[in-house]
Scaffold this motif. Structure first.
Motif, mmCIF file in Angstrom:
data_model
loop_
_atom_site.group_PDB
_atom_site.id
_atom_site.type_symbol
_atom_site.label_atom_id
_atom_site.label_comp_id
_atom_site.label_asym_id
_atom_site.label_seq_id
_atom_site.Cartn_x
_atom_site.Cartn_y
_atom_site.Cartn_z
ATOM 1 N N ALA A 26 1.708 -6.021 4.466
ATOM 2 C CA ALA A 26 2.646 -5.265 5.299
ATOM 3 C C ALA A 26 2.031 -4.029 5.926
ATOM 4 N N THR A 27 1.081 -3.394 5.247
ATOM 5 C CA THR A 27 0.652 -2.066 5.687
ATOM 6 C C THR A 27 -0.652 -2.050 6.483
ATOM 7 N N LYS A 28 -1.436 -3.127 6.441
ATOM 8 C CA LYS A 28 -2.684 -3.121 7.218
ATOM 9 C C LYS A 28 -2.406 -2.853 8.689
ATOM 10 N N GLY A 29 -1.386 -3.507 9.243
ATOM 11 C CA GLY A 29 -1.040 -3.297 10.647
ATOM 12 C C GLY A 29 -0.478 -1.915 10.910
ATOM 13 N N LEU A 30 0.265 -1.364 9.964
ATOM 14 C CA LEU A 30 0.832 -0.033 10.147
ATOM 15 C C LEU A 30 -0.255 1.026 10.237
ATOM 16 N N LEU A 31 -1.313 0.834 9.469
ATOM 17 C CA LEU A 31 -2.386 1.816 9.467
ATOM 18 C C LEU A 31 -3.108 1.871 10.808
ATOM 19 N N ARG A 32 -3.010 0.777 11.602
ATOM 20 C CA ARG A 32 -3.682 0.761 12.902
ATOM 21 C C ARG A 32 -2.805 1.296 14.028
ATOM 22 N N LEU A 33 -1.516 1.525 13.770
ATOM 23 C CA LEU A 33 -0.635 2.033 14.817
ATOM 24 C C LEU A 33 -0.928 3.509 15.091
ATOM 25 N N SER A 34 -0.762 3.878 16.334
ATOM 26 C CA SER A 34 -0.935 5.288 16.710
ATOM 27 C C SER A 34 0.423 5.980 16.700
ATOM 28 N N PRO A 35 0.629 6.981 15.863
ATOM 29 C CA PRO A 35 1.929 7.662 15.830
ATOM 30 C C PRO A 35 2.325 8.261 17.179
ATOM 31 N N GLU A 36 1.345 8.572 18.046
ATOM 32 C CA GLU A 36 1.664 9.197 19.321
ATOM 33 C C GLU A 36 2.140 8.187 20.368
ATOM 34 N N THR A 37 1.915 6.894 20.105
ATOM 35 C CA THR A 37 2.258 5.900 21.126
ATOM 36 C C THR A 37 3.323 4.945 20.635
ATOM 37 N N GLU A 38 2.931 3.968 19.808
ATOM 38 C CA GLU A 38 3.871 2.922 19.433
ATOM 39 C C GLU A 38 5.078 3.445 18.642
ATOM 40 N N MET A 39 4.853 4.440 17.776
ATOM 41 C CA MET A 39 5.916 4.923 16.910
ATOM 42 C C MET A 39 5.898 6.438 16.880
ATOM 43 N N PRO A 40 6.605 7.087 17.789
ATOM 44 C CA PRO A 40 6.547 8.545 17.869
ATOM 45 C C PRO A 40 6.947 9.250 16.584
ATOM 46 N N GLN A 41 7.844 8.672 15.794
ATOM 47 C CA GLN A 41 8.282 9.322 14.558
ATOM 48 C C GLN A 41 7.575 8.775 13.321
ATOM 49 N N GLY A 42 6.480 8.087 13.466
ATOM 50 C CA GLY A 42 5.822 7.525 12.297
ATOM 51 C C GLY A 42 5.120 6.251 12.678
ATOM 52 N N PRO A 43 4.907 5.345 11.753
ATOM 53 C CA PRO A 43 5.313 5.425 10.352
ATOM 54 C C PRO A 43 4.341 6.262 9.524
ATOM 55 N N LEU A 44 4.870 7.170 8.752
ATOM 56 C CA LEU A 44 4.036 8.068 7.980
ATOM 57 C C LEU A 44 3.907 7.581 6.544
ATOM 58 N N PRO A 45 2.676 7.518 6.028
ATOM 59 C CA PRO A 45 2.518 7.231 4.600
ATOM 60 C C PRO A 45 2.835 8.475 3.789
ATOM 61 N N PRO A 46 3.073 8.294 2.502
ATOM 62 C CA PRO A 46 3.114 7.050 1.738
ATOM 63 C C PRO A 46 4.303 6.170 2.154
ATOM 64 N N TYR A 47 4.133 4.843 1.917
ATOM 65 C CA TYR A 47 5.166 3.868 2.231
ATOM 66 C C TYR A 47 5.848 3.384 0.951
ATOM 67 N N LEU A 48 7.132 3.078 1.077
ATOM 68 C CA LEU A 48 7.806 2.253 0.074
ATOM 69 C C LEU A 48 7.980 0.886 0.715
ATOM 70 N N VAL A 49 7.217 -0.096 0.229
ATOM 71 C CA VAL A 49 7.310 -1.464 0.730
ATOM 72 C C VAL A 49 8.269 -2.231 -0.176
ATOM 73 N N VAL A 50 9.286 -2.830 0.441
ATOM 74 C CA VAL A 50 10.301 -3.584 -0.296
ATOM 75 C C VAL A 50 10.313 -5.017 0.216
ATOM 76 N N ASP A 51 10.026 -5.948 -0.674
ATOM 77 C CA ASP A 51 9.964 -7.371 -0.340
ATOM 78 C C ASP A 51 11.142 -8.061 -1.022
ATOM 79 N N ILE A 52 12.187 -8.362 -0.244
ATOM 80 C CA ILE A 52 13.402 -8.971 -0.795
ATOM 81 C C ILE A 52 13.243 -10.484 -0.765
ATOM 82 N N GLY A 53 13.023 -11.061 -1.916
ATOM 83 C CA GLY A 53 12.819 -12.498 -2.014
ATOM 84 C C GLY A 53 14.070 -13.227 -2.464
ATOM 85 N N GLY A 54 13.876 -14.486 -2.829
ATOM 86 C CA GLY A 54 14.998 -15.286 -3.295
ATOM 87 C C GLY A 54 15.369 -14.996 -4.735
#
Length: 315
Positions: A119-147
């Motif tokens: 989940a986070t490899k792609g987030l680390l490559r995002l530029s906060p100034e362009t794709e996501m002006p408000q983040g995403p800022l680490p640390p992350y809480l990753v939640v994987d809702i399974g069956g």
């Protein structure tokens, strides 16, 4: 390196064939089939024969795709339903026959680590100034809702704390909502919420959720909620991936889903047919997480444990 990752969960079996080069993962083929492997496991403790056959049928199709695309390494990971099953050797024998590899029945902690990486490899490559002006800022809480379970993991570049708890959309539906009316009754929904809140008590005690700046939501319940919040005319992974859904949108979509009949949910454009009967419980899990931990939004990721498995194969 071309690799093949297979994730066999409680509700679905999924395939990712990808090319891994340096720090880039490029999809060749990404597939998902709802097989409901975890059918009845919470009640019986065993994998049902028809559930196994549905799963093996999907896997045989995946093996054909792996051979066609020439993947050089394959890894099969099984999660909650298989961990819980007394007859999991039957599942393992089928996987060996189809893929020629031993399935890895990973622990909840391992599942959380793989989900976090994916989940986070792609987030680390995002530029906060362009794709996501408000983040995403680490640390992350990753939640994987399974069956069958939901994984919680906190970290920045690497997972730092994780916990898997036995709340999932299939497990809670079978436990409380299967015969609870259409739409489900208030007492049944209260029972689901009670189970979720008890699990979140464990999470709050074990995982430093308060450190996280960004909530990242994974898996079909979350992506379906995102598709509804975005009012998409059809399921569109490109629109859903890295979308930001506000807490208010999560609450509103959850209220809508819980007030719908089975037929109403089946008519939702972004709804996969295999999620119609379990999406209410999945939505409640996300809704209670957002409420309990006071996140203003959830960043939705189409990349998850499958991508984490692919990265791990290539290491």
């Amino acid at each position: 390196m071309r690799v093949a990752a297979v994730d066999c969960g409680t509700n679905s079996v999924r395939l990712l064939i990808a090319d891994v080069h340096d720090d880039l993962l490029t999809d060749v083929e990404r597939r998902m089939e709802i097989v409901r492997l975890g059918q009845g496991v919470d009640r019986t403790g065993r994998l049902a024969p028809d559930a196994l056959e549905r799963t093996f049928k999907a896997m045989r199709g995946y093996r054909e795709l792996i051979d066609r695309h020439g993947a050089v390494r394959t890894r099969v990971v099984a999660t909650s339903a298989t961990r819980d099953a007394a007859n999991r050797e039957e599942f393992a024998a089928g996987v060996r026959e189809i893929f020629g590899v031993e399935p890895e029945v990973v622990s909840g902690a391992e599942e959380a680590e793989l989900s976090f990486i994916g989940a986070t490899k792609g987030l680390l490559r995002l530029s906060p100034e362009t794709e996501m002006p408000q983040g995403p800022l680490p640390p992350y809480l990753v939640v994987d809702i399974g069956g069958g379970s939901t994984e919680f993991v906190v970290g920045s570049e690497h997972a730092e704390a994780a916990l898997s708890v036995d709340i999932g959309c299939v497990r809670l539906t079978e436990r409380h909502l299967r015969d609870a009316g259409d739409p489900p009754s208030a007492p049944a929904l209260e029972a689901v919420v009670a189970d979720i809140e008890a699990a979140l008590d464990l999470v709050q005690a074990e995982v430093p959720v308060e450190r996280a700046h960004t909530l990242v939501g994974l898996a079909g319940s979350v992506t379906t909620i995102a598709g509804m919040a975005l009012d998409l005319p059809a399921y569109d992974p490109a629109r859903i991936h890295h979308s930001r859904i506000s807490a208010q949108q999560v609450h509103e979509v959850t209220r809508r889903l819980l007030a719908m009949t089975h037929g109403d949910r089946a008519e939702v454009p972004v709804m996969h047919p295999g999620r119609v009967d379990v999406i209410g419980a999945g939505a409640l899990i996300l809704d209670r997480i957002v409420r309990r931990f006071a996140f203003s939004q959830v960043v939705v990721s189409e990349h998850d444990i499958l991508d984490g498995i692919a990265w791990a194969i290539a290491r």
